[in-house]
Scaffold this motif. Structure first.
Motif, short mmCIF file in Angstrom:
data_model
loop_
_atom_site.label_atom_id
_atom_site.label_comp_id
_atom_site.label_asym_id
_atom_site.label_seq_id
_atom_site.Cartn_x
_atom_site.Cartn_y
_atom_site.Cartn_z
N MET A 1 0.84 -1.17 0.00
CA MET A 1 0.00 0.00 0.00
C MET A 1 0.89 1.24 0.00
SD MET A 1 -2.79 1.30 2.89
CE MET A 1 -3.69 -0.19 2.86
N ASN A 2 0.55 2.22 -0.82
CA ASN A 2 1.25 3.50 -0.85
C ASN A 2 0.57 4.45 0.13
OD1 ASN A 2 3.07 2.78 -2.88
ND2 ASN A 2 1.60 3.30 -4.47
N ILE A 3 1.33 4.94 1.08
CA ILE A 3 0.79 5.81 2.13
C ILE A 3 1.48 7.17 2.05
CG2 ILE A 3 0.55 6.13 4.63
CD1 ILE A 3 0.67 3.01 4.83
N LEU A 4 0.68 8.22 2.09
CA LEU A 4 1.21 9.58 2.17
C LEU A 4 1.09 10.01 3.63
CD1 LEU A 4 2.34 12.06 0.73
CD2 LEU A 4 -0.01 12.78 0.30
N TYR A 5 2.22 10.28 4.27
CA TYR A 5 2.25 10.62 5.69
C TYR A 5 2.59 12.11 5.81
CZ TYR A 5 3.08 9.50 10.65
OH TYR A 5 3.00 9.41 12.01
N LEU A 6 1.69 12.88 6.40
CA LEU A 6 1.88 14.32 6.58
C LEU A 6 2.31 14.57 8.03
CD1 LEU A 6 -1.43 15.52 4.89
CD2 LEU A 6 0.77 15.07 3.81
N ALA A 7 3.53 15.03 8.21
CA ALA A 7 4.06 15.26 9.55
C ALA A 7 4.60 16.69 9.66
CB ALA A 7 5.15 14.25 9.87
N PRO A 8 3.80 17.61 10.16
CA PRO A 8 4.26 18.98 10.33
C PRO A 8 5.17 19.12 11.55
CG PRO A 8 2.01 18.80 11.09
CD PRO A 8 2.40 17.45 10.56
N THR A 9 6.32 18.47 11.47
CA THR A 9 7.30 18.46 12.55
C THR A 9 8.70 18.48 11.93
OG1 THR A 9 7.51 16.06 12.62
CG2 THR A 9 5.82 17.03 14.01
N PRO A 10 9.71 18.80 12.71
CA PRO A 10 11.08 18.69 12.20
C PRO A 10 11.53 17.22 12.28
CG PRO A 10 11.09 19.68 14.38
CD PRO A 10 9.66 19.48 14.00
N PHE A 11 11.32 16.49 11.23
CA PHE A 11 11.64 15.06 11.20
C PHE A 11 13.04 14.86 10.64
CE2 PHE A 11 11.89 10.86 9.34
CZ PHE A 11 11.33 10.08 10.33
N PHE A 12 13.88 14.19 11.25
CA PHE A 12 13.81 13.56 12.54
C PHE A 12 14.56 14.43 13.55
CE2 PHE A 12 15.64 10.79 15.77
CZ PHE A 12 14.52 10.14 16.22
N SER A 13 13.98 14.57 14.72
CA SER A 13 14.65 15.20 15.85
C SER A 13 14.15 14.50 17.11
CB SER A 13 14.37 16.71 15.89
OG SER A 13 13.00 16.95 16.00
#
Length: 160
Positions: A1-13
């Motif tokens: 499955m293709n997943i679009l993950y929206l993470a409004p964070t400073p990834f990775f910290s």
């Protein structure tokens, strides 16, 4: 499955939401899913098979964001919104990735609600913290708490 993950964070910290995001993506990719992560333009790159990190808003003169609501975070959220819209339009016309699921963390669900007319798949809304509470705790954003409540309610309705 293709997943679009929206993470409004400073990834990775090393802080709350990026740690949870990393753990979630690690479990998804271990099960054979591919994940496109839309995130802020700064943070450490993490290599996971099946993960593509797409950093949004590199053109903005912002290099860090504080916890809670801020003008800098709002500008970066707009950059994620524009990138999300671009990816969805391309996918709709067969020029990009077709997603089976969108995972929206915190305020990125607002973008999904605004773009619900072109969303090709279900949205999972991960409400780590109430946007209304963040607005109420930030002096410059207290007047937006009512708007935040309206938007948060709509995001819960559009998610599945």
């Amino acid at each position: 499955m293709n997943i679009l993950y929206l993470a409004p964070t400073p990834f990775f910290s090393v802080r709350g939401a990026p740690l949870v995001t990393y753990d979630t993506i690690k479990h998804l990719t271990a099960r054979g899913h591919t994940v496109d992560l839309l995130t802020f333009p700064f943070g450490e790159d993490r290599e996971l098979p099946g993960l593509t990190i797409r950093r949004c808003g590199r053109w903005l003169p912002i290099r860090k964001v504080p916890f809670g609501a801020s003008i800098a975070k709002a500008a970066l959220d707009c950059a994620i919104f524009l990138h999300l819209m671009w990816r969805l339009v391309l996918g709709r016309f067969g020029f990009g990735t077709s997603y089976q699921c969108i995972f929206a963390l915190d305020e990125s669900a607002f973008a999904c609600w605004a773009l619900r007319w072109i969303l090709p798949c279900p949205v999972i809304y991960d409400m780590d913290a109430s946007i209304v509470e963040q607005f109420e705790a930030s002096p410059g954003f207290r007047n937006f708490a009512g708007l935040g409540k309206f938007a948060e309610t709509r995001c819960i309705r559009v998610s599945r």
